[in-house]
Scaffold this motif. Structure first.
Motif, PDB file in Angstrom:
ATOM      1  N   THR A  71       0.766  -1.410  -0.076  1.00 23.12           N
ATOM      2  CA  THR A  71      -0.142  -0.018   0.169  1.00 23.12           C
ATOM      3  C   THR A  71       0.940   1.425   0.150  1.00 23.12           C
ATOM      4  OG1 THR A  71      -0.148  -0.067   2.488  1.00 23.12           O
ATOM      5  CG2 THR A  71      -1.698  -1.070   1.120  1.00 23.12           C
ATOM      6  N   PRO A  85      -2.286   5.710  -1.708  1.00 28.71           N
ATOM      7  CA  PRO A  85      -3.758   5.113  -1.930  1.00 28.71           C
ATOM      8  C   PRO A  85      -4.265   5.407  -3.431  1.00 28.71           C
ATOM      9  CG  PRO A  85      -3.397   7.420  -0.832  1.00 28.71           C
ATOM     10  CD  PRO A  85      -2.050   6.793  -1.353  1.00 28.71           C
ATOM     11  N   LEU A 135      -6.008   2.219  -5.009  1.00 26.40           N
ATOM     12  CA  LEU A 135      -7.470   1.675  -4.902  1.00 26.40           C
ATOM     13  C   LEU A 135      -8.300   1.838  -5.889  1.00 26.40           C
ATOM     14  CD1 LEU A 135      -7.756   3.248  -1.097  1.00 26.40           C
ATOM     15  CD2 LEU A 135      -7.118   0.781  -1.920  1.00 26.40           C
ATOM     16  N   VAL A 169      -8.480   3.562   4.117  1.00 22.16           N
ATOM     17  CA  VAL A 169      -9.310   2.481   3.456  1.00 22.16           C
ATOM     18  C   VAL A 169     -10.680   2.389   3.717  1.00 22.16           C
ATOM     19  CG1 VAL A 169      -9.330   0.005   2.702  1.00 22.16           C
ATOM     20  CG2 VAL A 169      -7.296   1.038   2.949  1.00 22.16           C
ATOM     21  N   TRP A 213     -13.612   2.852   1.332  1.00 19.00           N
ATOM     22  CA  TRP A 213     -13.544   2.364  -0.013  1.00 19.00           C
ATOM     23  C   TRP A 213     -13.912   0.950   0.084  1.00 19.00           C
ATOM     24  CZ3 TRP A 213     -11.280   4.170  -4.420  1.00 19.00           C
ATOM     25  CH2 TRP A 213     -10.703   5.609  -4.367  1.00 19.00           C
TER      26      TRP A 213
END
Lengths: 201, 572
Positions: free
Chosen positions: B139, B142, B145, B175, B178
């Motif tokens: 990760t 971001p 995503l 996160v 999301w």
């Protein structure tokens, strides 16, 4: 400028179309997004120049020749959906198979469906069926869809309602039958299945 | 009884048993193995259609017996279930069934009841797959995503470097909104148990051993012992320098315990040149990553800068450059595809932003299936023992590649789910799983999905401009749907944690609105625990070149210069 989202989205289409024009001018075959962008841009430009709805559609259909796309892109490009600003405001245009030019698609192209069984399909097989004469006394056209409980149909349809209780039209799911004013049709009904069909038997 | 033509039947309701569908522009065809829909009573919503009161809706069903969501008439391609034309029923965010939807009042065999509170979506003509599970994600930013979701990934298992706990907390907070499930594997960077306890308490699902943090035999042994006691996953990137261990030492340290070996082709890191020897070990569940799949003419050359910049090396230091060149061995990349074909490498994952492309996890799996189909038809595959069934070879005139497609789809769905102890929740569309569903138009399969359902609700898709009178007017772009918006997304997405974590304490500390779901059943797994990629391969590896042989035959595919699911679909 106070650009609303609509305008920003059309700039995105324009940018993609410019890119596609450059690629086309360089002799490259177009891919799916390029072809869509060019078709959209042609319609937006025609509308901007004052063309009618029909002329805008025609501009979209004429923009890309099937020979200008990578083989297979025509089969991928089944529909273009776009809103354009014509004289009487924003209007939706839908082009179906815009690269087809009336030709059949490649049977084995991208995403092709090849039928394993070419036989006609029987629908509602094995269900109890009755034929009824049904006459419309309406001044308007009446349509009845596949699963409407037939004995509950519009009172202006004349038939033996008691006999029809528990039945529906013998047509494919989602199909329907229509009556013109005064028209009589003999229709085949099938008994519904499931628990209400069983209860009736 | 009424009759309609074969063609009209498909135009109204889509494919049925025996039909074949070409996936995108690949050479892959699936055959519909079974049709569970109700003949004559297919539920269809719309003008003059039947999904309404007194018809295919059971008006008495309001309440617990009715579906929350129906996806009608899709072709399900699922690594466990197969290729089935069916309706998908969803209740409480999970799969209620893959079967026949409608009203039991008027249809026989209804196992999915449509009621007045059922939200219907028409899937006729579309394909449904389980959301992909990407089990190797760094990760780093971001930004990964949105491409993940746009490529059909709905679960990510991270690959270390998310630790320590305060950093994990930030990532999980980021996160939160999301529509993706996440499980954090934390880097194992010391031998003391307290530090590992703290990572599990912070929500880790397991540990990543990485040579850049040390992949020493005693650390491997320690982490595996800890994992067996605490039921958590261990993923391994071995010692490429041979500073502490060579292949045999790593294998001895593993000691037949379950471990997920990352990028076993070795170019992503690990023992040079023979990391692939791990495919011999039944307890080692092997994966390899997007940048080397399928092996292409540019694969080797791009890996030099990729490795240099990813691993903190310097072009100004000649030794660093030499180190990288040692690792980029074409021979082992050539063997990687055949080992996937054998099922000895069972998992494909991205290695996102740590040398991999997250939006291409499914795409690369399908490209590889395409390339390996061609390999099976070449002399290069002759005489290699253990190759699985290939239907297309048996009958080239009536070709389909159903088992091949399922084997490769499994590599990005059920196999990583089993490996990480989350197969009760994701990786397949079996009853009870999270309704994480990717809907595809067949021509765009594997590259550009139509719509992603997360926890049973549309969460992402190719949405059109918002002012338009109809959805999906151009320009269509990948965006969050309602289920992917802040506040809504956590209702359909989960964080995977271990049973060792105090979940209520963790939920309070994180302030999360997501369910915290424990992983389970992931220790003691062997290759045969996987669904469709169970092989072990007694390979011989040339210690100078990395060349791989099996049964005395070289195991190699030539690099490809062109892949499907690419130029036709992507703007530039």
């Amino acid at each position: 400028m106070h650009l609303i989202p609509w305008e920003e989205e059309r700039i995105q289409l324009f940018a993609a179309a410019e890119l596609a024009r450059r690629h086309r001018a360089a002799g490259l075959l177009l891919n799916h997004p390029e072809a869509v962008a060019l078709i959209c841009d042609a319609m937006l430009e025609a509308a901007r120049a004052g063309a009618s709805y029909e002329a805008v559609e025609a501009a979209g259909l004429a923009e890309v020749e099937p020979s200008e796309v990578i083989p297979g892109v025509r089969e991928l490009l089944t529909e273009v959906r776009l809103e354009v600003l014509v004289g009487d405001g924003a209007r939706l245009i839908v082009l179906l198979d815009p690269l087809g030019r009336g030709e059949l698609p490649d049977r084995f192209g991208p995403g092709a469906l090849v039928l394993g069984d070419l036989e006609d399909r029987e629908v509602n097989a094995g269900r109890e069926a009755i034929d009824l004469a049904v006459t419309s006394q309406s001044r308007r056209r009446i349509r009845v869809s596949s699963h409407y409980p037939f004995h509950r149909t519009n009172q202006r349809l004349e038939f033996d309602r008691a006999a029809a209780d528990g039945f529906r039209l013998d047509v494919p799911s989602g199909a329907y039958i229509g009556w013109e004013p005064g028209e009589t049709k003999i229709v085949r009904l099938v008994r519904v299945a499931g628990s209400s069909g069983k209860a009736a038997r | 009884m009424t009759r309609i033509s074969a063609q009209e039947y498909r135009e109204r309701y889509g494919a049925t048993t025996g039909d074949r569908i070409r996936l995108g522009d690949t050479n892959l065809w699936v055959r519909v193995q079974e049709d569970r829909s109700a003949p004559g009573d297919e539920p269809i919503w719309g003008y003059a259609k039947n999904l309404r009161m007194r018809m295919t809706q059971d008006d008495s069903a309001a309440g617990p017996s009715e579906l929350d969501v129906l996806i009608a008439g899709v072709v399900v391609i699922d690594p466990v279930l197969g290729v089935i034309k069916a309706d998908i029923g969803i209740k409480d965010g999970r799969i209620a069934g893959i079967g026949r939807a409608g009203s039991p009042l008027i249809s026989d065999g209804i196992d999915l009841v449509v009621g007045p509170h059922t939200k219907p979506y028409m899937g006729y003509g579309l394909i449904a797959t389980p959301g992909a599970v990407d089990s190797h994600v760094h990760t780093i930013t971001p930004e990964l995503l949105a491409p993940a979701l746009s490529g059909g990934v709905t679960t990510i298992i991270t690959a270390g470097f998310e630790e320590p706990p305060f950093a994990m907390e930030r990532v999980l907070a980021g996160v939160e909104d999301w529509p993706l499930n996440i499980g954090l594997q934390a880097g194992a960077r010391a031998l003391d148990e307290e530090h590992m306890d703290a990572l599990l308490a912070a929500g880790a699902v397991g540990f990543k051993i990485h040579e850049d943090n040390g992949a020493y035999p005693d650390l491997i042994d320690h982490v595996l012992r800890y994992a067996d006691a605490h039921e958590c996953s261990v993923s391994l990137h071995t010692d490429g320098l041979h500073e502490s261990a060579e292949l045999e030492d790593t294998v001895a340290a593993i000691g037949s315990r379950t471990v997920h070996a990352y990028h076993v082709e070795g170019v992503g890191g690990g023992h040079v040149p023979d990391l692939l020897g791990l495919v011999r070990e039944p307890s080692v569940l092997c994966s390899s990553t997007t940048p080397t799949l399928p092996f292409g003419v540019s694969t080797a050359v791009e890996h030099v800068p990729m490795i240099m910049l990813n691993h903190g090396l310097s072009y100004a230091v000649p030794d660093d450059v030499a180190l990288v060149h040692e690792r980029v061995l074409p021979a082992r990349m050539a063997a990687e595809g055949p080992l996937h074909e054998l099922g000895a490498i069972g998992i494909i994952n991205s290695d996102s932003q740590g040398m991999g492309r997250i939006g291409e996890t499914t795409r690369r799996a399908m490209q590889l299936a395409h390339v390996m189909k061609a390999w099976r038809r070449s002399s290069a595959s002759e005489g290699i023992p253990g190759l699985p069934l290939d239907e297309g070879l048996a009958d080239p005139d009536d070709r389909d590649d159903t088992s091949r497609v399922l084997r490769y789809l499994a590599k990005v769905t059920i196999e990583p789910s089993i490996t990480h102890g989350i197969a009760d929740h994701v990786g397949s569309l079996q009853v009870g799983r999270l309704a994480d569903i990717v809907l595809w138009r067949p021509g765009f399969f594997g590259v550009k999905p139509e719509w992603i359902f997360k926890g049973g609700f549309p969460a992402w898709g190719a949405l059109g401009e918002g002012n338009a009178s109809l959805e999906r007017s151009e320009p269509t772009r990948y965006r969050a749907d309602w289920g992917g918006r802040p506040e809504a997304a956590p209702k359909g997405a989960v964080n995977f944690v271990t049973g060792a974590a105090d979940r209520s304490a963790l939920a309070r500390r994180l302030g999360t609105r997501r369910a915290l779901v424990p992983v389970r059943g992931l220790r003691g797994l062997t290759r045969s625990s996987l669904a469709l990629n169970q092989a072990t391969a007694p390979v011989d590896i040339d210690i100078r070149t990395g060349a791989v042989a099996l049964g005395g035959r070289p195991l190699a595919v030539a690099p490809v210069s062109e892949v499907p699911l690419s130029r036709r679909y992507l703007l530039r």
